[in-house]
Design an enzyme around this catalytic site. Structure first.
Site, PDB file in Angstrom:
ATOM      1  N   PRO A  53      86.156  38.705   9.955  1.00 21.44           N
ATOM      2  CA  PRO A  53      85.539  38.101   8.783  1.00 21.44           C
ATOM      3  C   PRO A  53      84.159  38.692   8.494  1.00 21.44           C
ATOM      4  CG  PRO A  53      86.305  36.404  10.309  1.00 21.44           C
ATOM      5  CD  PRO A  53      86.480  37.723  10.991  1.00 21.44           C
ATOM      6  N   GLY A  54      83.845  38.828   7.230  1.00 16.74           N
ATOM      7  CA  GLY A  54      82.487  39.214   6.845  1.00 16.74           C
ATOM      8  C   GLY A  54      82.176  40.688   6.970  1.00 16.74           C
ATOM      9  N   THR A  55      83.183  41.527   7.180  1.00 13.16           N
ATOM     10  CA  THR A  55      82.905  42.950   7.336  1.00 13.16           C
ATOM     11  C   THR A  55      82.974  43.704   6.006  1.00 13.16           C
ATOM     12  OG1 THR A  55      85.213  43.154   8.012  1.00 13.16           O
ATOM     13  CG2 THR A  55      83.555  43.191   9.749  1.00 13.16           C
ATOM     14  N   GLY A  56      83.340  43.004   4.936  1.00 22.35           N
ATOM     15  CA  GLY A  56      83.310  43.651   3.623  1.00 22.35           C
ATOM     16  C   GLY A  56      84.674  43.984   3.035  1.00 22.35           C
ATOM     17  N   LYS A  57      85.727  43.274   3.470  1.00 19.68           N
ATOM     18  CA  LYS A  57      87.065  43.568   2.944  1.00 19.68           C
ATOM     19  C   LYS A  57      87.163  43.226   1.458  1.00 19.68           C
ATOM     20  CE  LYS A  57      88.959  40.991   6.151  1.00 19.68           C
ATOM     21  NZ  LYS A  57      87.697  40.681   6.881  1.00 19.68           N
ATOM     22  N   GLU A 276      81.819  51.144  30.252  1.00 15.75           N
ATOM     23  CA  GLU A 276      82.621  51.991  29.357  1.00 15.75           C
ATOM     24  C   GLU A 276      82.461  53.466  29.699  1.00 15.75           C
ATOM     25  OE1 GLU A 276      84.927  50.766  27.597  1.00 15.75           O
ATOM     26  OE2 GLU A 276      84.240  48.706  27.882  1.00 15.75           O
ATOM     27  N   HIS A 279      84.732  54.373  32.543  1.00 13.32           N
ATOM     28  CA  HIS A 279      86.103  54.699  32.112  1.00 13.32           C
ATOM     29  C   HIS A 279      86.152  56.121  31.567  1.00 13.32           C
ATOM     30  CE1 HIS A 279      87.946  50.788  32.459  1.00 13.32           C
ATOM     31  NE2 HIS A 279      87.160  50.208  31.580  1.00 13.32           N
ATOM     32  N   ASP A 352      91.257  45.207  32.755  1.00 11.38           N
ATOM     33  CA  ASP A 352      91.495  46.518  33.370  1.00 11.38           C
ATOM     34  C   ASP A 352      92.290  46.358  34.661  1.00 11.38           C
ATOM     35  OD1 ASP A 352      89.850  47.573  31.426  1.00 11.38           O
ATOM     36  OD2 ASP A 352      88.076  47.584  32.716  1.00 11.38           O
TER      37      ASP A 352
HETATM   38  P1  ADP Z   1      85.290  39.834   4.211  1.00 13.81           P
HETATM   39  O1  ADP Z   1      86.124  39.826   2.961  1.00 13.81           O
HETATM   40  O2  ADP Z   1      85.586  41.001   5.104  1.00 13.81           O
HETATM   41  O3  ADP Z   1      85.327  38.547   4.942  1.00 13.81           O
HETATM   42  P2  ADP Z   1      83.182  39.971   2.319  1.00 13.81           P
HETATM   43  O4  ADP Z   1      83.509  41.207   1.574  1.00 13.81           O
HETATM   44  O5  ADP Z   1      83.593  38.692   1.694  1.00 13.81           O
HETATM   45  O6  ADP Z   1      83.773  40.055   3.779  1.00 13.81           O
HETATM   46  O7  ADP Z   1      81.624  39.958   2.638  1.00 13.81           O
HETATM   47  C1  ADP Z   1      80.796  38.884   2.256  1.00 13.81           C
HETATM   48  C2  ADP Z   1      79.440  39.414   1.807  1.00 13.81           C
HETATM   49  O8  ADP Z   1      78.754  40.028   2.906  1.00 13.81           O
HETATM   50  C3  ADP Z   1      79.537  40.503   0.765  1.00 13.81           C
HETATM   51  O9  ADP Z   1      79.599  39.962  -0.515  1.00 13.81           O
HETATM   52  C4  ADP Z   1      78.267  41.295   1.008  1.00 13.81           C
HETATM   53  O10 ADP Z   1      77.150  40.663   0.424  1.00 13.81           O
HETATM   54  C5  ADP Z   1      78.101  41.222   2.501  1.00 13.81           C
HETATM   55  N1  ADP Z   1      78.754  42.346   3.165  1.00 13.81           N
HETATM   56  C6  ADP Z   1      79.820  42.292   3.999  1.00 13.81           C
HETATM   57  N2  ADP Z   1      80.168  43.496   4.451  1.00 13.81           N
HETATM   58  C7  ADP Z   1      79.311  44.375   3.879  1.00 13.81           C
HETATM   59  C8  ADP Z   1      79.175  45.798   3.962  1.00 13.81           C
HETATM   60  N3  ADP Z   1      79.998  46.535   4.725  1.00 13.81           N
HETATM   61  N4  ADP Z   1      78.190  46.382   3.235  1.00 13.81           N
HETATM   62  C9  ADP Z   1      77.377  45.636   2.468  1.00 13.81           C
HETATM   63  N5  ADP Z   1      77.452  44.303   2.374  1.00 13.81           N
HETATM   64  C10 ADP Z   1      78.399  43.653   3.061  1.00 13.81           C
HETATM   65 ZN    ZN Z   2      87.055  48.125  31.117  1.00 14.97          ZN
END
Ligand code: ADP
Ligand code: ZN
Ligand code: MG
Length: 462
Positions: A53-57, A276, A279, A352
């Site tokens: 979650p929150g990675t920018g999908k 790491e 490994h 491991d």
């Molecule tokens: P996801 O869909 O992966 O849960 P979101 O796209 O909804 O994540 O991200 C929520 C907010 O966090 C975005 O609107 C943005 O403001 C910020 N954000 C998340 N990932 C990025 C990124 N890779 N680069 C810039 N901003 C990001």
């Molecule tokens: Zn390990």
């Protein structure tokens, strides 16, 4: 279910360069589909964005539409859960009807797992009818629209790809997957820059330092961090965000995160880094199971604190006893490095050890590689009560003991081998680990160069 083209572009997303490169091609498909169809190439229909979650999908999906200048339609899988039977599927139909009218365009399905959960996991009574109908409608829509020559590309997001119904991943559906991972240090710096540009920064702000202090933060956490800092500054009546505001905001975001995931302290980071690299160094002497391609200590949720990626250089179906032994040594390389450098052992190596033990057990009971037990197969499938079909052995107690002793001897030998390699390359171990602590990830030719310096210890009499 909006329709206009979003204003978001790739420049608004950072720290996920691989994913952007892969999605670049989707933009081209949307912009100039003729270029591909003229040659008879089929344009992909479904792309699955996989990541925490929150990675920018969602942001990336919008950016694809934004870059291509095409309309963006979206729904979220979780919207369907509470609906009456039939409503979900008719919504899916409406969505695709609208989308086809405005093609080329993007349809984005967030939380695909909420509708796309494996049908077999639905439980004894066949699971949820509504979800199943919605899923079937989605599959029907995706199978249908190539025929009418419309470029509708479906992007979907999930953080639980393993739960998806395999029907969704078949060719012609979501057959492309793009990993959207948590950012490393330079990625975090780039994301902080994007969000910091929206607030007024004081002259003392150092985003490089902030990036170094936020391992494990997702893009959303970083956006949140900048916003918290701006709120702090505003509350105090100041006109710009200072470094101290950002530092305090980190504390607040971390406090919120600690419940969700782990943020490593400095000591733990050091241990994970040496683990790491352990490994990687042992693995570097084991070309049989591939080249070490990446080491990372960017934390990823609860499961792994760091990881070492070893990719096979060729397809292998047969492995020799020596290769399996070195593989076991590689698995023990992490724990051995901890022992050597910190003189203590953490719980980080449990997985491991399990894998090393499983391999050793296979060597003894499945592949007949033990001198003591000879070339017999001691494994036989046993039907468990719940039909799990696990492997177990039914042998005499004396044989069982011999098997256990052999497994132990093999794992111990791997452990010694790993320790020996690491002792012999101690200087390199420290150098690479320090480098990794600095950068959080190491990969490609830079990593290969480091690892090419690993030396085989002189053989000692057993
Ligand atoms: P996801 O869909 O992966 O849960 P979101 O796209 O909804 O994540 O991200 C929520 C907010 O966090 C975005 O609107 C943005 O403001 C910020 N954000 C998340 N990932 C990025 C990124 N890779 N680069 C810039 N901003 C990001
Ligand atoms: Zn390990
Ligand atoms: Mg999202």
């Amino acid at each position: 279910m909006e329709g206009a083209a979003p204003k978001i572009l790739f420049a608004d997303v950072a720290g996920v360069d691989e994913a952007k490169t892969e999605l670049e091609e989707i933009v081209q498909f949307l912009k100039t589909p003729e270029r591909y169809t003229k040659l008879g190439a089929k344009i992909p229909k479904g792309v699955l964005l996989v990541g925490p979650p929150g990675t920018g999908k969602t942001l990336l999906a919008k950016a694809v539409a934004g870059e291509a200048g095409v309309p963006f339609f979206s729904i979220s899988g979780s919207e369907f859960i509470e609906l009456f039977v039939g409503v979900g599927s008719s919504r899916v139909r409406d969505l695709f009807d609208q989308a086809k009218k405005q093609a080329p365009c993007i349809v984005f399905i967030d939380e695909l797992d909420a509708i796309g959960k494996s049908r077999s996991s639905g439980g004894f009574y066949g699971g949820n009818d509504e979800r199943e109908q919605t899923l079937n409608q989605l599959l029907t829509e995706m199978d249908g629209f190539s025929a009418d020559g419309k470029t509708v590309i479906v992007l979907a997001a999930t953080n639980r790809p393993e739960t998806l119904d395999p029907a969704l991943l078949r060719p012609g559906r979501f057959d492309r997957q793009v990993l959207v991972d948590r950012p490393d240090k330079s990625g975090r710096e780039a994301i902080l820059k994007i969000h910091a540009a929206k607030v007024t920064l004081g002259p003392d702000v150092d985003l490089v330092a902030m990036a170094a202090r936020t391992p494990g933060f997702s893009g959303a956490d970083l956006a949140n961090l900048v916003n918290e800092a701006a709120l702090l500054a505003a509350r105090a009546g100041r006109t710009a965000v200072s470094q101290a505001d950002l530092a305090e905001a980190i504390e607040r975001v971390v406090a919120g995160l600690e419940k969700k995931s782990r943020v490593l302290n400095e000591k733990e980071r050091r241990i994970v880094a040496y683990h790491e690299v352990g490994h990687a160094l042992v693995g570097a002497l084991n070309p049989g199971s591939g080249k070490v391609e990446k080491i990372s200590i960017v934390p990823r949720g609860m499961a792994a604190l760091g990881y070492t990626l070893q990719l096979p250089t060729e397809d292998r179906f047969l492995q020799s006893k020596e290769e399996l032994e070195t593989q076991i040594a590689t698995l023990l390389g992490g724990r051995s490095a901890e022992e050597l450098v910190f003189g203590s052992i953490t719980t980080g190596a449990a997985n491991d050890l399990q894998r090393a033990t499983d391999l050793a057990e296979k060597m003894v009971t499945g592949y007949g590689m033990s001198q003591v037990l000879g070339p017999l197969a001691y494994q036989q499938p046993q039907n468990s009560f719940l039909g799990g079909g696990t492997m177990g052995r039914s042998v005499s107690p004396a044989t069982a003991e011999a098997i256990d002793n052999e497994i132990k001897a093999i794992v111990e030998a791997g452990h010694h081998k790993a320790l020996e390699i690491l002792r012999h390359n101690r200087g390199l171990l420290e150098e690479i680990a320090e480098k990794l602590l600095e950068n959080e990830t190491m990969e490609g030719s830079q990593l290969h160069e480091w690892l090419s310096q690993v030396q085989t210890p002189a053989p000692v009499a057993a």
